[in-house]
Design a protein around this motif. Sequence first.
Motif, PDB file in Angstrom:
ATOM      1  N   THR A 185      68.948  77.110  53.789  1.00 55.50           N
ATOM      2  CA  THR A 185      69.688  77.710  54.897  1.00 55.50           C
ATOM      3  C   THR A 185      70.367  76.650  55.762  1.00 55.50           C
ATOM      4  O   THR A 185      70.004  75.465  55.719  1.00 55.50           O
ATOM      5  N   VAL A 186      71.336  77.097  56.514  1.00 58.95           N
ATOM      6  CA  VAL A 186      72.059  76.201  57.408  1.00 58.95           C
ATOM      7  C   VAL A 186      71.126  75.624  58.480  1.00 58.95           C
ATOM      8  O   VAL A 186      71.068  74.411  58.662  1.00 58.95           O
ATOM      9  N   PRO A 187      70.359  76.482  59.186  1.00 61.00           N
ATOM     10  CA  PRO A 187      69.446  75.882  60.173  1.00 61.00           C
ATOM     11  C   PRO A 187      68.394  74.988  59.525  1.00 61.00           C
ATOM     12  O   PRO A 187      67.965  73.998  60.135  1.00 61.00           O
ATOM     13  N   TYR A 245      68.900  73.033  56.977  1.00 60.41           N
ATOM     14  CA  TYR A 245      69.608  71.766  56.818  1.00 60.41           C
ATOM     15  C   TYR A 245      69.716  71.035  58.158  1.00 60.41           C
ATOM     16  O   TYR A 245      69.429  69.845  58.265  1.00 60.41           O
ATOM     17  N   GLU A 246      70.080  71.781  59.181  1.00 53.85           N
ATOM     18  CA  GLU A 246      70.279  71.144  60.486  1.00 53.85           C
ATOM     19  C   GLU A 246      68.983  70.569  61.042  1.00 53.85           C
ATOM     20  O   GLU A 246      68.985  69.480  61.627  1.00 53.85           O
ATOM     21  N   ARG A 249      66.458  69.468  59.343  1.00 54.56           N
ATOM     22  CA  ARG A 249      66.115  68.257  58.594  1.00 54.56           C
ATOM     23  C   ARG A 249      66.951  67.075  59.081  1.00 54.56           C
ATOM     24  O   ARG A 249      66.443  65.971  59.284  1.00 54.56           O
ATOM     25  N   MET A 250      68.250  67.318  59.276  1.00 55.72           N
ATOM     26  CA  MET A 250      69.103  66.214  59.699  1.00 55.72           C
ATOM     27  C   MET A 250      68.692  65.715  61.085  1.00 55.72           C
ATOM     28  O   MET A 250      68.720  64.520  61.359  1.00 55.72           O
ATOM     29  N   LEU A 295      65.915  63.436  60.715  1.00 60.46           N
ATOM     30  CA  LEU A 295      66.308  62.137  60.167  1.00 60.46           C
ATOM     31  C   LEU A 295      67.022  61.286  61.213  1.00 60.46           C
ATOM     32  O   LEU A 295      66.848  60.077  61.262  1.00 60.46           O
ATOM     33  N   ASN A 296      67.895  61.909  61.990  1.00 62.18           N
ATOM     34  CA  ASN A 296      68.647  61.168  63.007  1.00 62.18           C
ATOM     35  C   ASN A 296      69.228  62.167  63.999  1.00 62.18           C
ATOM     36  O   ASN A 296      70.244  62.799  63.728  1.00 62.18           O
ATOM     37  N   PHE A 355      72.864  61.750  65.130  1.00 66.03           N
ATOM     38  CA  PHE A 355      73.820  62.180  64.113  1.00 66.03           C
ATOM     39  C   PHE A 355      73.999  63.697  64.176  1.00 66.03           C
ATOM     40  O   PHE A 355      75.114  64.215  64.126  1.00 66.03           O
ATOM     41  N   SER A 356      72.902  64.410  64.312  1.00 63.99           N
ATOM     42  CA  SER A 356      72.954  65.864  64.385  1.00 63.99           C
ATOM     43  C   SER A 356      73.770  66.334  65.588  1.00 63.99           C
ATOM     44  O   SER A 356      74.600  67.217  65.482  1.00 63.99           O
ATOM     45  N   ARG A 357      73.515  65.709  66.713  1.00 63.18           N
ATOM     46  CA  ARG A 357      74.245  66.075  67.925  1.00 63.18           C
ATOM     47  C   ARG A 357      75.728  65.818  67.746  1.00 63.18           C
ATOM     48  O   ARG A 357      76.563  66.635  68.098  1.00 63.18           O
ATOM     49  N   GLY A 384      77.265  65.867  65.035  1.00 64.74           N
ATOM     50  CA  GLY A 384      77.799  66.856  64.102  1.00 64.74           C
ATOM     51  C   GLY A 384      77.842  68.261  64.663  1.00 64.74           C
ATOM     52  O   GLY A 384      78.138  69.201  63.945  1.00 64.74           O
ATOM     53  N   GLY A 385      77.539  68.410  65.950  1.00 64.31           N
ATOM     54  CA  GLY A 385      77.683  69.714  66.581  1.00 64.31           C
ATOM     55  C   GLY A 385      76.420  70.550  66.589  1.00 64.31           C
ATOM     56  O   GLY A 385      76.457  71.719  66.948  1.00 64.31           O
ATOM     57  N   VAL A 386      75.310  69.968  66.171  1.00 66.80           N
ATOM     58  CA  VAL A 386      74.062  70.730  66.209  1.00 66.80           C
ATOM     59  C   VAL A 386      73.551  70.741  67.655  1.00 66.80           C
ATOM     60  O   VAL A 386      73.503  69.702  68.299  1.00 66.80           O
TER      61      VAL A 386
END
Lengths: 511, 359
Positions: free
Chosen positions: B213-215, B217-218, B220-221, B224-225, B228-230, B232-234
């Motif tokens: 799922t999208v969340p 994936y988000e 997990r990212m 990890l970092n 990076f997630s922020r 990328g718009g998370v």
Amino acid sequence: MSVNAPELELRGITKRFPGVLANDRIDLTVKTGAIHAIVGENGAGKTTLMSILYGLVQPDQGEIRVRGELVRFSSALDAIGAGLGMVHQAFKLFPTLTVAENVVYRNEPKKGWFIDRDAAEAGVRKLADSFGLGIDPKARVEDLPVGVLQRVEIVKALYRDARVLILDEPTAVLAPQERDGLFVIMRRLKAAGRTILFVTHKLNEVMAVSDRVTVLRSGRVMADLKTSETSPKAISKLMTGRDIEAVARPSLGNGGEHLLRVNDLGVVDDAGLVRLDRVSFEVQAGEILGIAAVAGNGQSELIDALTGLKPASSGSISLNGVDITQAEPAQRRLAGLAYVPEDRHRVGTAAGGEVWSNLLMGYQRTPKFRRGRWLRGTAVKEHARELIAQYDVRVGSENTLVGTLSGGNLQKLVVAREMTHPAELLIADQPTRGVDIGAIQFLHRRLLEYRDQGRGILLISAELSELLALSNRILVMYEGRIVAEFDAASTDEAELGIYMTGGHLAGAVHG
Amino acid sequence: MAETLRASTNRVLRNPVAFSIVLSLLIGAAIIAATGTNPLLAYSEMVRGALTGSGLRNTVSRMIPIVGMALAISIPFRAGVINLGGEGQMVIGGLAGTLAAIYLPLPPVLVIPLALVAGMVAGALWALLPAIGQTALKLPILISSLLLNYPARALTGYMVRFPFADPTVTSSSTVPVPESNRIPKLALFDGVSASLVLLILLLIGVALFNLRTVPGYETRMTGLNSRFSRYGGVAVDRQVVWVMLASGGIAGMIGTHLVVGETYRFLDGDLVVSGFAWSGLLVALLARHRPGPMLAAGAFFAALQIGGLAMQRNVNVPWQIAQVLQAVVIIMIAGRFVLKARRETAAVIEGETTVTGEV
Ligand SMILES: Nc1ncnc2c1ncn2[C@@H]1O[C@H](COP(=O)(O)OP(=O)(O)O)[C@@H](O)[C@H]1O
Ligand SMILES: [Mg+2]
């Protein structure tokens, strides 16, 4: 140890990694008190060679002599013991400790059972002052800019009596002024009889500071030259096997409609200091707008405010006619913003993730890659494979972990991701920093293509030549303000430099 | 033939988890031998006690809360959020679920699911406190979630001692859950709780969430970092709230299961002394937040614990030996992590990094 022996002598150094011959029978002789440049494209094997020399990597074959004596380093500690010091590209410092604490770490002056803090600080100050490094031993490392951190690393090596300093791409993280400062320090170290191995892939730097230069390509030594007897053009040809191709000057923007409109934007930091002072400008469709500034003059704050990572304190931003001043990063992306961040390691990628998951970031909620809450796995991987091919990212597959990519490849990955975004405006912060000549040309061409599609780019770069070659207009920032605007075709590095350093305020130019 | 045998033995020994288990069994054998019992006999009793007859049911029953708590902890863990408040969330949820099962004036088909929901909601709300503390006030969840275990214990203790006490017994506990409102037993494994089905569904659900799922994936990212997630718009803060809600919800549901499906009375301190939350944390760490390995590791620990009891009963080896075995496995595996971390720290200090091909 013989008196006339060279400081370092490497013979037949060979190192094979799975699938690559990183160093292929490398011979290298470095004279005492010389600044010896090592140049080569990304992946040429420079870092591997330096790591072998510093005991971090064991060679498969070959021998190393230090001042005539055959040595075998099984760790960096051995290399330090033999008088070598290395400054890595990523600094190895404890952020919460002071400069002095970092420098004396593992060699602390003791008073009884305790660290003698005063002696440590005095020792570090004396050492730093003797080479004009200008660092405060009491400053906390996390508060310092990169240029200073680098000097802390240098002092750390000197504190351990390093006779030979290995600097692996030290200029990649520096602004032009900081770089000149580093060169001054390097010359002082040389004058004091220290030997410096200077890794870079910028030819102007080689010419400016080195005595000799060794050119690596694909793990092999292509040439070992006296700097005064060669030219950038000759070195470039040896590095790449081809002639430098000049980037075409840009045609004028073909759109004219305003993509991005920034009005009186201000940023006040947590300490109440004004970091960005009523900045206004527009980026038009089909235009590359360059921003020239020395690090720390408000450009990072400007970018954070534009991308929404740290919102502005005042003023407004509109993108494609939509006010995004208060929008979250995700909404800004939807409104048409793509962003190549300056720090590709800490912001632009996740080292522990695969190539595909890194290439997906920012798109994961677009219809192409999801169905409801579900990820479209095949589409995601296919997209990754396409970008790898289009941008010539050298990786095993889309499942390779990003942490194993070299800097240039990593940058291509980030640029590939952001440029493929269906955005109208790209903010490119140092898009070619730390990337080799071949990749720079490639990236430049992509940026120009992007502009030619009628999209806009806000380009921030420490390389004035890059700004001048790519931009239509250039804004100069100084102390949080826009102090000048130029048509890129009618200005030059010298003029920009004056404004970037506040020289116009000193009356160096009129008006 | 001998070659392939040797090769597969090698492979097992190089696997850190398998290696730790083998080594700890050897250490355990030495200790058992020192107490004057034949280690082979003791181990065979252990295996028999854990895997045959009612032992198998007990093992599976014990596995349910361990794996459940592991799952609860792994969800935020994977997103880089360390929730040490599983115990408090389990206790609060357990009490809420129990009270619903006792007092809701509805038919059992409704009461049982509603009790589980009540447990989830209460556990989730308890987990929401540290989540908001972190996102709004910058109090680290690691600390606040841990600290909230104590008021959870005190609050539930008060509730079962005063407002909801069973006056007919001396211990501080609620009245028993009416028989009709208890979670039923399956015909499987000699009558294990139907919560097993729920657990399996949850594991599958979480595995799908993580991988597909999208969340998923988000999260997990972000783990990890997070920068990076922020970038990328998370919405990372919102994500913290969601993973904590999910974590507390599962913990609360497990708490409800432990009472409404196992002991039937909420007895003060009962859920805490069992140590399920902490066994679960270890399992989550060992399995590195992957549902499949979590089930395996949870089953292994449950079998060790149940088998240890049988060993004590039948060959008179103290059951603490089983705890020693569990501790050795954990130390061995943790040791590997520590070694790795130390190596990385040393690398940071002395630059002993592997060359990663950085420019
Ligand atoms: N630890 C490693 N494992 C596998 N390959 C490596 C490793 N380190 C470097 N390489 C490979 O060796 C080659 C040379 O890398 P490097 O020495 O980092 O080059 P440079 O510093 O000149 O950019 C590259 O192809 C790189 O991918
Ligand atoms: Mg390198």
